[in-house]
Design a protein around this motif. Structure first.
Motif, PDB file in Angstrom:
ATOM      1  N   MET A  69      18.725  37.895  65.488  1.00 53.04           N
ATOM      2  CA  MET A  69      20.109  37.842  65.066  1.00 53.04           C
ATOM      3  C   MET A  69      20.228  36.813  63.950  1.00 53.04           C
ATOM      4  SD  MET A  69      23.268  39.004  66.145  1.00 53.04           S
ATOM      5  CE  MET A  69      22.604  39.641  67.642  1.00 53.04           C
ATOM      6  N   ALA A  70      20.881  37.203  62.886  1.00 50.98           N
ATOM      7  CA  ALA A  70      21.043  36.325  61.732  1.00 50.98           C
ATOM      8  C   ALA A  70      22.485  35.833  61.653  1.00 50.98           C
ATOM      9  CB  ALA A  70      20.702  37.093  60.459  1.00 50.98           C
ATOM     10  N   GLN A  71      22.682  34.786  60.905  1.00 53.20           N
ATOM     11  CA  GLN A  71      24.029  34.328  60.584  1.00 53.20           C
ATOM     12  C   GLN A  71      24.431  34.994  59.276  1.00 53.20           C
ATOM     13  OE1 GLN A  71      26.112  32.319  62.428  1.00 53.20           O
ATOM     14  NE2 GLN A  71      24.550  32.417  64.008  1.00 53.20           N
ATOM     15  N   LEU A  72      25.704  35.295  59.140  1.00 54.28           N
ATOM     16  CA  LEU A  72      26.194  35.970  57.943  1.00 54.28           C
ATOM     17  C   LEU A  72      25.846  35.185  56.680  1.00 54.28           C
ATOM     18  CD1 LEU A  72      27.765  38.404  56.920  1.00 54.28           C
ATOM     19  CD2 LEU A  72      29.874  37.124  57.279  1.00 54.28           C
ATOM     20  N   CYS A  73      25.881  33.866  56.762  1.00 57.94           N
ATOM     21  CA  CYS A  73      25.606  33.042  55.585  1.00 57.94           C
ATOM     22  C   CYS A  73      24.131  33.039  55.188  1.00 57.94           C
ATOM     23  CB  CYS A  73      26.094  31.617  55.811  1.00 57.94           C
ATOM     24  SG  CYS A  73      25.245  30.770  57.145  1.00 57.94           S
ATOM     25  N   ALA A 103      29.815  46.351  53.782  1.00 57.33           N
ATOM     26  CA  ALA A 103      30.920  46.116  54.709  1.00 57.33           C
ATOM     27  C   ALA A 103      30.408  45.547  56.021  1.00 57.33           C
ATOM     28  CB  ALA A 103      31.656  47.424  54.975  1.00 57.33           C
ATOM     29  N   LEU A 104      31.266  44.802  56.679  1.00 58.54           N
ATOM     30  CA  LEU A 104      31.001  44.305  58.032  1.00 58.54           C
ATOM     31  C   LEU A 104      31.602  45.297  59.014  1.00 58.54           C
ATOM     32  CD1 LEU A 104      31.958  40.539  57.766  1.00 58.54           C
ATOM     33  CD2 LEU A 104      29.688  41.489  58.133  1.00 58.54           C
ATOM     34  N   LEU A 105      30.827  45.685  60.001  1.00 58.31           N
ATOM     35  CA  LEU A 105      31.320  46.636  60.986  1.00 58.31           C
ATOM     36  C   LEU A 105      31.043  46.092  62.381  1.00 58.31           C
ATOM     37  CD1 LEU A 105      32.609  49.468  61.173  1.00 58.31           C
ATOM     38  CD2 LEU A 105      30.305  50.367  61.429  1.00 58.31           C
ATOM     39  N   PRO A 146      38.931  37.542  72.536  1.00 53.40           N
ATOM     40  CA  PRO A 146      39.066  36.083  72.397  1.00 53.40           C
ATOM     41  C   PRO A 146      38.387  35.557  71.129  1.00 53.40           C
ATOM     42  CG  PRO A 146      37.508  36.637  74.135  1.00 53.40           C
ATOM     43  CD  PRO A 146      38.100  37.924  73.669  1.00 53.40           C
ATOM     44  N   GLN A 147      38.796  34.375  70.727  1.00 57.09           N
ATOM     45  CA  GLN A 147      38.177  33.738  69.567  1.00 57.09           C
ATOM     46  C   GLN A 147      36.801  33.241  69.979  1.00 57.09           C
ATOM     47  OE1 GLN A 147      40.973  30.745  68.340  1.00 57.09           O
ATOM     48  NE2 GLN A 147      42.225  32.219  67.263  1.00 57.09           N
ATOM     49  N   LYS A 148      35.781  33.789  69.332  1.00 51.77           N
ATOM     50  CA  LYS A 148      34.395  33.421  69.591  1.00 51.77           C
ATOM     51  C   LYS A 148      33.558  33.938  68.426  1.00 51.77           C
ATOM     52  CE  LYS A 148      33.070  37.620  71.990  1.00 51.77           C
ATOM     53  NZ  LYS A 148      32.117  38.153  72.924  1.00 51.77           N
ATOM     54  N   GLU A 149      32.273  33.774  68.510  1.00 46.92           N
ATOM     55  CA  GLU A 149      31.377  34.346  67.508  1.00 46.92           C
ATOM     56  C   GLU A 149      31.157  35.817  67.855  1.00 46.92           C
ATOM     57  OE1 GLU A 149      27.987  32.037  65.248  1.00 46.92           O
ATOM     58  OE2 GLU A 149      27.283  32.741  67.182  1.00 46.92           O
ATOM     59  N   TYR A 150      31.277  36.707  66.858  1.00 43.08           N
ATOM     60  CA  TYR A 150      31.101  38.142  67.067  1.00 43.08           C
ATOM     61  C   TYR A 150      29.898  38.645  66.293  1.00 43.08           C
ATOM     62  CZ  TYR A 150      35.517  38.638  69.481  1.00 43.08           C
ATOM     63  OH  TYR A 150      36.516  38.538  70.412  1.00 43.08           O
ATOM     64  N   GLU A 151      29.334  39.755  66.787  1.00 41.21           N
ATOM     65  CA  GLU A 151      28.211  40.406  66.124  1.00 41.21           C
ATOM     66  C   GLU A 151      28.729  41.563  65.274  1.00 41.21           C
ATOM     67  OE1 GLU A 151      25.100  41.719  68.707  1.00 41.21           O
ATOM     68  OE2 GLU A 151      25.078  39.815  69.801  1.00 41.21           O
ATOM     69  N   TYR A 152      28.098  41.733  64.127  1.00 42.05           N
ATOM     70  CA  TYR A 152      28.458  42.798  63.197  1.00 42.05           C
ATOM     71  C   TYR A 152      27.202  43.474  62.661  1.00 42.05           C
ATOM     72  CZ  TYR A 152      33.073  40.614  62.794  1.00 42.05           C
ATOM     73  OH  TYR A 152      34.308  40.098  63.057  1.00 42.05           O
ATOM     74  N   ARG A 164      21.411  42.530  62.963  1.00 41.55           N
ATOM     75  CA  ARG A 164      22.836  42.312  63.172  1.00 41.55           C
ATOM     76  C   ARG A 164      23.124  40.868  62.786  1.00 41.55           C
ATOM     77  NH1 ARG A 164      25.641  45.946  65.875  1.00 41.55           N
ATOM     78  NH2 ARG A 164      27.029  44.503  66.933  1.00 41.55           N
ATOM     79  N   VAL A 165      24.367  40.610  62.410  1.00 44.42           N
ATOM     80  CA  VAL A 165      24.739  39.254  62.019  1.00 44.42           C
ATOM     81  C   VAL A 165      25.831  38.729  62.937  1.00 44.42           C
ATOM     82  CG1 VAL A 165      24.072  39.512  59.607  1.00 44.42           C
ATOM     83  CG2 VAL A 165      26.401  40.069  60.296  1.00 44.42           C
ATOM     84  N   LYS A 166      25.875  37.417  63.065  1.00 41.13           N
ATOM     85  CA  LYS A 166      26.908  36.741  63.842  1.00 41.13           C
ATOM     86  C   LYS A 166      27.768  35.920  62.901  1.00 41.13           C
ATOM     87  CE  LYS A 166      25.297  35.991  68.480  1.00 41.13           C
ATOM     88  NZ  LYS A 166      25.034  34.969  69.474  1.00 41.13           N
ATOM     89  N   THR A 167      29.066  35.886  63.211  1.00 37.94           N
ATOM     90  CA  THR A 167      29.979  35.046  62.453  1.00 37.94           C
ATOM     91  C   THR A 167      31.230  34.796  63.284  1.00 37.94           C
ATOM     92  OG1 THR A 167      31.218  34.782  60.381  1.00 37.94           O
ATOM     93  CG2 THR A 167      31.019  37.024  61.245  1.00 37.94           C
ATOM     94  N   THR A 168      31.954  33.733  62.942  1.00 43.21           N
ATOM     95  CA  THR A 168      33.203  33.427  63.636  1.00 43.21           C
ATOM     96  C   THR A 168      34.378  34.211  63.073  1.00 43.21           C
ATOM     97  OG1 THR A 168      33.551  31.544  62.181  1.00 43.21           O
ATOM     98  CG2 THR A 168      32.501  31.096  64.317  1.00 43.21           C
TER      99      THR A 168
END
Length: 154
Positions: A1-5, A66-68, A102-108, A137-141
């Motif tokens: 899993m990667a970070q979007l940045c 795009a982020l999905l 809820p507010q958390k880190e999501y996968e895209y 897949r990427v993770k971001t807040t």
């Protein structure tokens, strides 16, 4: 899993703040469907803003990438939009988005919508060539109710 940045076309390209909801009218409509009142959220809050490499910002703004979110998340957003669209304008009757998601880190999935140049994409030091099979897949807040929609031009 990667970070979007971590994603870039040009290694060494600078990171910049990216605001998924820069348009006030988009923000008004989104707030309503998310069970909020006008002005409850800033365009520049942590759930609508992230750090991205400058080159990836250009690809998202142009509609090339795009982020999905996951299918389950998309269904929850659809159901929330439908419920809030049927209820009165009272925020008491509408469901607040954080009750559903809820507010958390999501996968895209970070997907090419159209990529005419077929450029290699780097995730950290790993190179991914077109057609970008096995792209992580990427993770971001970025909250899925605010992030992907203004830039998903399909």
């Amino acid at each position: 899993m990667a970070q979007l940045c971590d994603i870039t076309i040009e290694p060494g390209c600078s990171l910049e703040s990216f605001y998924f909801l820069e348009d006030e009218l988009e923000l008004d409509g989104t707030e309503y469907h998310m069970g909020m009142s006008r002005g409850d959220i800033s365009n520049y809050s942590s759930i609508t803003t992230t750090k991205l490499h400058r080159d990836m910002i250009q690809l998202i703004r142009s509609g090339s990438w795009a982020l999905l979110p996951s299918l389950d998340t998309l269904r929850k957003i659809r159901d929330l939009f439908a419920y809030n669209n049927k209820t009165s304008t009272s925020t008491v009757a509408r469901k607040l988005f954080t009750a559903t998601l809820p507010q958390k880190e999501y996968e895209y999935e970070f997907l090419p919508v159209c990529s005419p140049a077929k450029l290699p994409i780097y995730v950290g030091k790993a190179r991914h060539d077109y057609p970008y099979r096995n792209f992580p897949r990427v993770k971001t807040t970025i909250h899925p109710c605010f992030g992907p929609w203004p830039h998903l031009h399909i």
